[in-house]
Write an enzyme that holds these catalytic residues in place. Sequence first.
Site, PDB file in Angstrom:
ATOM      1  N   ASP A   1       0.740  -1.134  -0.465  1.00 44.14           N
ATOM      2  CA  ASP A   1       0.017   0.196   0.055  1.00 44.14           C
ATOM      3  C   ASP A   1       0.828   1.362  -0.070  1.00 44.14           C
ATOM      4  O   ASP A   1       2.474   1.323   0.908  1.00 44.14           O
ATOM      5  CB  ASP A   1      -1.142  -0.366   1.194  1.00 44.14           C
ATOM      6  CG  ASP A   1      -2.138   0.841   0.777  1.00 44.14           C
ATOM      7  OD1 ASP A   1      -2.750   1.436   0.132  1.00 44.14           O
ATOM      8  OD2 ASP A   1      -1.998   1.822   1.930  1.00 44.14           O
ATOM      9  N   SER A   2       0.456   1.800  -0.678  1.00 39.71           N
ATOM     10  CA  SER A   2       1.353   3.214  -0.877  1.00 39.71           C
ATOM     11  C   SER A   2       0.257   4.255  -1.077  1.00 39.71           C
ATOM     12  O   SER A   2      -0.191   4.300  -1.595  1.00 39.71           O
ATOM     13  CB  SER A   2       2.759   3.193  -1.974  1.00 39.71           C
ATOM     14  OG  SER A   2       1.570   2.706  -3.274  1.00 39.71           O
TER      15      SER A   2
ATOM     16  N   LYS B   1      14.889   4.789 -10.796  1.00 36.49           N
ATOM     17  CA  LYS B   1      13.886   5.281  -9.983  1.00 36.49           C
ATOM     18  C   LYS B   1      13.900   3.689  -9.187  1.00 36.49           C
ATOM     19  O   LYS B   1      12.991   3.303  -7.776  1.00 36.49           O
ATOM     20  CB  LYS B   1      12.252   5.324 -10.418  1.00 36.49           C
ATOM     21  CG  LYS B   1      10.672   5.303 -10.267  1.00 36.49           C
ATOM     22  CD  LYS B   1      10.116   4.923 -10.736  1.00 36.49           C
ATOM     23  CE  LYS B   1       8.559   5.336  -9.741  1.00 36.49           C
ATOM     24  NZ  LYS B   1       7.719   5.144 -10.178  1.00 36.49           N
TER      25      LYS B   1
END
Length: 203
Positions: A72-73, A179
């Site tokens: 979850d972000s 990234k």
Amino acid sequence: MSSRTIVLASRNKKKTKEVSEILAMVGFTVLPVTDFPNVGEVEEDGTTFAENAAKKASQVARELNLWVIGEDSGLNVDALNGAPGIYSARYSGEGATDERNNAKLIADLADAADDKRGAGYICSVALSNPAGEIRVACEGTCRGRILREANGDGGFGYDPYFLIPEYHLTFGQLSSVVKHRLSHRARAFAKFIPLLMNISREF
């Protein structure tokens, strides 16, 4: 199924691609939960990212009797007292899309000066065994600033608006190689991978 296969409890194709690329580097294959059409949606009713990640992992693991990662972000914006926070994916309400969420974010920040647009991405990761027991849990963060206009068409979510000051580029502009080193998700998985490897004999 290979013993080095883990299910990701996410229906987000771009998120699954990111996690798959990260874990492929240590020899694990990631399957999206969408490969298992009988698995129901998990209600994300936790009060923190960590609670939601753990619930996703545990619930799906019990349904499938497999090892499952829950993730979850979201985005915490300083000027919005931490919003959208755990509601990042549904910030613009029912039927939310990345475009609508971004439009609401930019509108909500319209009066915020450039030096008041600080924000942080956060990512919580949890790994459940097939019995639904959480065996690994960790979190990663990344600080940046919210731009007034989108830059770049890479990434997903709020990425085109999230500027990494030291690179002068947004997550929408940075290559996946970069990234995967500095994002909140990359930092969470940098903690996660050694813990995963420590218990990999249980798979």
